[in-house]
Write a protein that holds these residues in place. Structure first.
Motif, PDB file in Angstrom:
ATOM      1  N   ASP A   1      -2.815  16.215  52.865  1.00 48.86           N
ATOM      2  CA  ASP A   1      -3.291  15.078  53.638  1.00 48.86           C
ATOM      3  C   ASP A   1      -2.124  14.114  53.810  1.00 48.86           C
ATOM      4  O   ASP A   1      -1.268  13.997  52.920  1.00 48.86           O
ATOM      5  CB  ASP A   1      -4.432  14.399  52.871  1.00 48.86           C
ATOM      6  N   LEU A   2      -2.057  13.441  54.940  1.00 45.89           N
ATOM      7  CA  LEU A   2      -0.964  12.496  55.165  1.00 45.89           C
ATOM      8  C   LEU A   2      -1.203  11.166  54.465  1.00 45.89           C
ATOM      9  O   LEU A   2      -0.279  10.561  53.945  1.00 45.89           O
ATOM     10  CB  LEU A   2      -0.764  12.239  56.657  1.00 45.89           C
ATOM     11  N   ARG A   3      -2.446  10.724  54.434  1.00 46.69           N
ATOM     12  CA  ARG A   3      -2.751   9.411  53.870  1.00 46.69           C
ATOM     13  C   ARG A   3      -3.677   9.550  52.677  1.00 46.69           C
ATOM     14  O   ARG A   3      -4.791  10.036  52.800  1.00 46.69           O
ATOM     15  CB  ARG A   3      -3.386   8.536  54.933  1.00 46.69           C
ATOM     16  N   MET A   4      -3.194   9.090  51.528  1.00 46.56           N
ATOM     17  CA  MET A   4      -3.998   9.094  50.316  1.00 46.56           C
ATOM     18  C   MET A   4      -3.961   7.698  49.717  1.00 46.56           C
ATOM     19  O   MET A   4      -2.895   7.096  49.611  1.00 46.56           O
ATOM     20  CB  MET A   4      -3.472  10.141  49.335  1.00 46.56           C
ATOM     21  N   ASP A   5      -5.105   7.198  49.323  1.00 51.01           N
ATOM     22  CA  ASP A   5      -5.217   5.832  48.826  1.00 51.01           C
ATOM     23  C   ASP A   5      -4.411   5.602  47.550  1.00 51.01           C
ATOM     24  O   ASP A   5      -4.522   6.364  46.597  1.00 51.01           O
ATOM     25  CB  ASP A   5      -6.679   5.485  48.551  1.00 51.01           C
TER      26      ASP A   5
ATOM     27  N   TYR B   1       7.316  11.159  62.303  1.00 45.97           N
ATOM     28  CA  TYR B   1       7.672  11.115  60.885  1.00 45.97           C
ATOM     29  C   TYR B   1       7.485  12.466  60.217  1.00 45.97           C
ATOM     30  O   TYR B   1       8.299  12.867  59.379  1.00 45.97           O
ATOM     31  CB  TYR B   1       6.858  10.053  60.141  1.00 45.97           C
ATOM     32  N   CYS B   2       6.422  13.184  60.575  1.00 49.46           N
ATOM     33  CA  CYS B   2       6.177  14.504  59.985  1.00 49.46           C
ATOM     34  C   CYS B   2       7.288  15.489  60.346  1.00 49.46           C
ATOM     35  O   CYS B   2       7.779  16.226  59.492  1.00 49.46           O
ATOM     36  CB  CYS B   2       4.827  15.060  60.459  1.00 49.46           C
ATOM     37  N   LEU B   3       7.657  15.511  61.613  1.00 52.14           N
ATOM     38  CA  LEU B   3       8.724  16.425  62.030  1.00 52.14           C
ATOM     39  C   LEU B   3      10.042  16.067  61.359  1.00 52.14           C
ATOM     40  O   LEU B   3      10.796  16.954  60.932  1.00 52.14           O
ATOM     41  CB  LEU B   3       8.863  16.416  63.558  1.00 52.14           C
ATOM     42  N   ALA B   4      10.324  14.772  61.226  1.00 50.69           N
ATOM     43  CA  ALA B   4      11.563  14.350  60.552  1.00 50.69           C
ATOM     44  C   ALA B   4      11.562  14.718  59.070  1.00 50.69           C
ATOM     45  O   ALA B   4      12.607  15.040  58.508  1.00 50.69           O
ATOM     46  CB  ALA B   4      11.753  12.839  60.719  1.00 50.69           C
ATOM     47  N   ALA B   5      10.379  14.709  58.446  1.00 50.52           N
ATOM     48  CA  ALA B   5      10.266  15.040  57.027  1.00 50.52           C
ATOM     49  C   ALA B   5      10.355  16.529  56.762  1.00 50.52           C
ATOM     50  O   ALA B   5      10.656  16.957  55.646  1.00 50.52           O
ATOM     51  CB  ALA B   5       8.959  14.486  56.455  1.00 50.52           C
ATOM     52  N   GLY B   6      10.068  17.345  57.776  1.00 49.92           N
ATOM     53  CA  GLY B   6      10.176  18.784  57.596  1.00 49.92           C
ATOM     54  C   GLY B   6       8.869  19.555  57.634  1.00 49.92           C
ATOM     55  O   GLY B   6       8.831  20.742  57.301  1.00 49.92           O
TER      56      GLY B   6
END
Length: 97
Positions: free
Chosen positions: A52-56, A91-96
């Motif tokens: 998941d991209l966002r976790m609290d 951001y996802c593509l830059a992170a890999g």
């Protein structure tokens, strides 16, 4: 058999994705937090990571992706999110992912 690490802070999503991974013939390793995911990653050496991209209140999925790829460039990391926008894609593509 290849292991797939699934990370999500929502237990319902975690269960569903874990079941899907198992149905297609892989061993699901599930983590409901980024800290738990890091422990599993070091212990189990998964082939693929679905996060998941966002976790609290925790390390987000993009930071996890960067961390895991730094430690093992052969792992594949897949992003999932219920709230995805164009900036997340960049951001996802830059992170890999």
């Amino acid at each position: 058999m290849k292991r797939v690490l699934v990370i999500d802070d929502e237990c319902g999503v975690l269960d569903i994705v874990g079941q899907m991974v198992e149905r297609i013939g892989f061993i699901p390793l599930v983590a409901n937090s980024s800290m738990e995911a890091c422990k599993i990653f070091h212990k189990e050496n998964p082939w693929i990571i679905i996060t998941d991209l966002r976790m609290d209140g925790e390390i987000d999925g993009i930071a996890l992706c960067s961390r895991f790829l730094y430690l093992d460039q052969s792992v594949s990391v897949i992003a999932m999110s219920g709230h995805f926008n164009e900036y997340d894609k960049i951001y996802c593509l830059a992170a890999g992912f």
